[in-house]
Write a protein that holds these residues in place. Structure first.
Motif, PDB file in Angstrom:
ATOM      1  N   SER A  32     -74.411   0.924 -66.409  1.00  0.00           N
ATOM      2  CA  SER A  32     -74.624  -0.587 -67.026  1.00  0.00           C
ATOM      3  C   SER A  32     -75.172  -1.391 -66.098  1.00  0.00           C
ATOM      4  N   GLU A  33     -74.757  -1.376 -64.771  1.00  0.00           N
ATOM      5  CA  GLU A  33     -75.448  -2.408 -63.920  1.00  0.00           C
ATOM      6  C   GLU A  33     -76.854  -1.969 -63.545  1.00  0.00           C
ATOM      7  N   ILE A  34     -77.229  -0.521 -63.582  1.00  0.00           N
ATOM      8  CA  ILE A  34     -78.540  -0.341 -63.517  1.00  0.00           C
ATOM      9  C   ILE A  34     -79.393  -0.883 -64.670  1.00  0.00           C
ATOM     10  N   PHE A  35     -78.927  -0.825 -65.918  1.00  0.00           N
ATOM     11  CA  PHE A  35     -79.862  -1.206 -66.950  1.00  0.00           C
ATOM     12  C   PHE A  35     -79.932  -2.815 -66.957  1.00  0.00           C
ATOM     13  N   VAL A  36     -78.822  -3.406 -66.464  1.00  0.00           N
ATOM     14  CA  VAL A  36     -79.133  -4.987 -66.325  1.00  0.00           C
ATOM     15  C   VAL A  36     -80.123  -5.337 -65.238  1.00  0.00           C
ATOM     16  N   THR A  37     -79.849  -4.712 -64.166  1.00  0.00           N
ATOM     17  CA  THR A  37     -80.728  -4.839 -62.778  1.00  0.00           C
ATOM     18  C   THR A  37     -82.108  -4.415 -63.251  1.00  0.00           C
ATOM     19  N   ALA A  38     -82.495  -3.415 -63.927  1.00  0.00           N
ATOM     20  CA  ALA A  38     -83.573  -2.891 -64.405  1.00  0.00           C
ATOM     21  C   ALA A  38     -84.364  -3.977 -65.294  1.00  0.00           C
ATOM     22  N   LEU A  39     -83.696  -4.196 -66.205  1.00  0.00           N
ATOM     23  CA  LEU A  39     -84.208  -5.371 -67.063  1.00  0.00           C
ATOM     24  C   LEU A  39     -84.600  -6.613 -66.232  1.00  0.00           C
ATOM     25  N   PHE A  40     -83.895  -6.856 -65.738  1.00  0.00           N
ATOM     26  CA  PHE A  40     -84.020  -8.392 -64.610  1.00  0.00           C
ATOM     27  C   PHE A  40     -85.221  -8.189 -63.765  1.00  0.00           C
ATOM     28  N   ALA A  41     -85.196  -6.900 -63.157  1.00  0.00           N
ATOM     29  CA  ALA A  41     -86.559  -6.604 -62.163  1.00  0.00           C
ATOM     30  C   ALA A  41     -87.914  -6.535 -63.031  1.00  0.00           C
ATOM     31  N   LEU A  42     -87.701  -5.827 -64.112  1.00  0.00           N
ATOM     32  CA  LEU A  42     -89.153  -5.993 -65.382  1.00  0.00           C
ATOM     33  C   LEU A  42     -89.417  -7.378 -65.433  1.00  0.00           C
ATOM     34  N   PHE A 209     -87.804 -15.620 -70.803  1.00  0.00           N
ATOM     35  CA  PHE A 209     -87.041 -15.298 -71.667  1.00  0.00           C
ATOM     36  C   PHE A 209     -86.518 -13.894 -71.638  1.00  0.00           C
ATOM     37  N   PHE A 210     -87.249 -12.816 -70.877  1.00  0.00           N
ATOM     38  CA  PHE A 210     -86.587 -11.730 -70.638  1.00  0.00           C
ATOM     39  C   PHE A 210     -85.547 -11.913 -69.413  1.00  0.00           C
ATOM     40  N   ALA A 211     -85.645 -12.513 -68.751  1.00  0.00           N
ATOM     41  CA  ALA A 211     -84.601 -12.739 -67.596  1.00  0.00           C
ATOM     42  C   ALA A 211     -83.369 -13.442 -68.194  1.00  0.00           C
ATOM     43  N   GLY A 212     -83.564 -14.315 -69.257  1.00  0.00           N
ATOM     44  CA  GLY A 212     -82.454 -14.924 -69.986  1.00  0.00           C
ATOM     45  C   GLY A 212     -81.753 -13.644 -70.826  1.00  0.00           C
ATOM     46  N   ILE A 213     -82.545 -12.603 -71.270  1.00  0.00           N
ATOM     47  CA  ILE A 213     -81.769 -11.653 -71.955  1.00  0.00           C
ATOM     48  C   ILE A 213     -81.128 -10.864 -70.958  1.00  0.00           C
ATOM     49  N   SER A 214     -81.455 -10.574 -69.836  1.00  0.00           N
ATOM     50  CA  SER A 214     -80.700  -9.843 -68.866  1.00  0.00           C
ATOM     51  C   SER A 214     -79.540 -10.673 -68.394  1.00  0.00           C
ATOM     52  N   GLY A 215     -79.649 -11.980 -68.570  1.00  0.00           N
ATOM     53  CA  GLY A 215     -78.352 -12.808 -68.325  1.00  0.00           C
ATOM     54  C   GLY A 215     -77.431 -12.288 -69.218  1.00  0.00           C
ATOM     55  N   ILE A 216     -77.709 -12.145 -70.535  1.00  0.00           N
ATOM     56  CA  ILE A 216     -76.740 -12.294 -71.592  1.00  0.00           C
ATOM     57  C   ILE A 216     -76.174 -10.685 -71.313  1.00  0.00           C
ATOM     58  N   SER A 217     -77.034  -9.708 -71.068  1.00  0.00           N
ATOM     59  CA  SER A 217     -76.677  -8.411 -70.455  1.00  0.00           C
ATOM     60  C   SER A 217     -75.722  -8.371 -69.399  1.00  0.00           C
TER      61      SER A 217
END
Lengths: 312, 290
Positions: A32-42, A209-217
């Motif tokens: 899960s941490e990888i998914f959150v981090t990966a979206l944030f990094a993207l 926006f996408f960083a915000g989504i990663s915040g929810i994640s």
């Protein structure tokens, strides 16, 4: 070749969905941490790698979104509305900061991201009565359908996949091409009639926006927030991830997240000096592999194809 | 708020500003000449303080030992800067600036942890030398003698930097490199040596900053993290690479922070960021820009 790649991706995605059947709860949490981090990094690489903007403080957008959700829910707001509110607040911050940021370029741009970002951090850190100050907000409620660790895992996976797909589409759209053009050469992009300021602003807003989504994640993954998630070191950490993976490729930040999160997790079982290890990895990457893992693999394959062609 | 309070906060603000200038001057010199943000500047500052701690331990608590240790700590940090420049940074000249900045960031991680390995995770203190304890009274206001150290170090930095930049050949080349690198190359001057000297001088100033701050702060492996961002902002508000702009910005930061403590004690932490944001929005290229 193309076909193999698609099948490979489908296999990985299926495996990821089925992972909770075979893996323990700790491994699931790390994934899960990888998914959150990966979206944030993207989301960062969208402006950094493609838009060519020195965004030194991306963590602010993850942070304000996570805090918006937490505070809204804490004041008895609806959980779903809170989850929608998060990215909206992130976009709001992204727009206001972006308006001032796009007037600058290069290092000045980077410095203003740091100034504005640290301003947000300082307010969150000091406004004890509203944000909980340095303690943050522990045990944030989540909707009923996210009550087990498997459900939370699947949620972070789905959020990551959908967002990554959308980002990929945006990057390969006409707008994405324009953003890349301004990132590579601002003057040239302007001379072909592109309004570079508007394009960069749109890029910043989409990225927030996408960083915000990663915040929810992130809230789904950790169920708590603290000012550390919008401190400048968090932003630097994600920059490192993008660089190690490769900032001129789409999958670079994802691979970077996998590598760095795994190394951090494994190393933390043996030593407290993880920063030292990450520092060495970054140092070696910058000196010997500035294109990152994905970039240098692509270059190798490219070289081989070029070499093969030469022989034929 | 009576006059003596205002005077004492003003004096504290000015000396704090001078302290920021010691750190900012080194950073902006590197920025102007090498065109990179040295994230490791905060780490070098921290190393200066830790060297000071160790040196005071060896040399004792006398006033003479204090100044000798400060000089030695600054020079030791200068040598570390030389090593960084020669071992790593040198190989990245001509590459993207982002890579050079990330290289300096890798050093932040490495130094932070190395310091914990050597000196432990707790905090250390350095005793104030006798000469600097107590306070002076000025216009009815009392100001700790210690602040004089900041004031004098700042003034010394101003004078020495002026001499370096305007009276020595190396400094003149450094200014030329900052203005137009390709012209310097075209004249057949080797700019790489200028890079090295600018980086060493920047490092010495960071080390000096750490050494003089050491009796006033808790010496920890995190002390560089918060100061570096503040110094970044001073340098940006002053105009990147503009040393005299940094001096003005450092004084503005120091004075407003000092009055921030007086006026909004709870949000004093926010003051420098607000000033920086306003300054950058109004004068994006620094306060001295035309």
């Amino acid at each position: 070749m193309r076909f193999d790649k698609k099948i490979g991706m489908l296999l990985i995605i299926t495996a990821a969905f089925l992972a909770p059947l075979v893996l323990g709860s700790y491994s699931i949490l790390v994934l899960s941490e990888i998914f959150v981090t990966a979206l944030f990094a993207l989301s960062l690489n969208f402006v950094l790698g493609y838009g060519g903007m020195l965004q030194f403080h991306q963590a602010v957008f993850l942070g304000v979104s996570a805090y918006a959700y937490a505070l809204f829910v804490l004041h008895n707001g609806s959980l779903i509305v809170g989850a929608i509110l998060g990215p909206i607040i992130a976009v709001l911050f992204g727009t206001v900061m972006g308006v001032f940021l796009v007037r600058l370029s290069g290092i000045y741009f980077g410095m203003l991201t740091l100034a504005l970002g640290q301003l947000v951090w300082a307010v969150v850190f000091r406004w004890y009565s509203f944000t909980g100050g340095g303690n943050g907000i522990p045990s944030i409620p989540l909707p009923g359908f996210l009550s087990t660790s498997t459900e939370r895992y699947e949620a972070t996976l789905i959020i990551f996949l959908v967002s990554a797909f959308l980002l990929y589409k945006i990057i390969n759209s006409p707008f994405g091409l324009l953003l890349r053009a301004t990132g590579e050469n601002d003057t040239r992009a302007e001379s072909i009639g592109a309004n570079t300021k508007t394009i960069r602003l749109a890029g910043l807003i989409l990225s927030s926006f996408f960083a915000g989504i990663s915040g929810i994640s992130y809230v789904i993954y950790s169920q708590s927030v603290s000012p550390d998630i919008l401190y400048w070191k968090k932003s630097a950490e994600i920059l490192v991830i993008c660089l190690v993976g490769g900032i001129y490729t789409f999958s670079g930040p994802i691979i970077g997240s996998v590598v760095i999160v795994l190394i951090t997790t494994i190393a933390s079982q043996y030593t407290e000096h993880i920063a030292f290890i990450l520092g060495i990895i970054l140092l070696v990457s910058v000196l010997f592999m500035p294109e990152g893992i994905v970039g240098s693999i692509k270059k190798r394959i490219g070289d081989r194809i070029a070499a093969d062609k030469k022989y034929k | 708020m009576d006059l003596s309070t205002v005077v004492s906060y003003l004096l504290i603000g000015i000396s704090r500003g001078m302290f920021y200038f010691v750190l900012a001057a080194g950073l902006t010199l590197i920025l102007g000449v090498l065109k990179i943000i040295n994230f490791a500047h905060g780490s070098l500052y921290m190393l200066g303080a830790f060297f000071m701690y160790t040196l005071i331990g060896i040399m004792g608590k006398g006033t003479g030992a204090f100044f000798l240790s400060a000089a030695a700590a600054a020079i030791a940090v200068g040598f570390i800067s030389l090593a960084i420049e020669q071992l790593f940074l040198k190989h990245l000249y001509g590459k993207e600036h982002l890579m050079q900045m990330l290289l300096t960031y890798s050093l932040v991680l490495i130094f932070g942890d190395s310091i914990e390995m050597i000196w432990g995770t707790g905090y250390h203190t350095v005793a104030m030398p006798k000469l600097l304890t107590g306070s002076y009274s000025f216009l009815g206001a009392y100001i700790a003698k210690f602040y004089l150290l900041f004031l004098i170090s700042g003034l010394l930095t101003v004078i020495l930097l002026w001499l370096y930049l305007y009276k020595t050949k190396l400094g003149k080349i450094a200014r030329a490199v900052a203005t137009n690198r390709s012209m310097v190359d075209a004249l057949g001057i080797n700019a790489d040596a200028t890079f090295m000297y600018a980086f060493i001088i920047g490092g010495i100033l960071a080390g000096l900053g750490g050494a003089i701050a050491s009796p006033a702060v808790n010496i920890t492996s995190q002390m560089g993290d918060s100061i570096i961002i503040k110094v970044f902002l001073v340098v940006t508000v002053g105009g990147l690479g503009n040393i005299w702009g940094s001096l003005i910005a450092a004084l503005i930061f120091g004075i407003s922070e000092s009055f921030g403590v007086l006026i909004f004690p709870r949000f004093e932490l926010v003051v420098p960021f607000v000033i920086a944001a306003i300054a950058l929005i109004l004068r994006p290229r620094g306060i001295l820009s035309k």
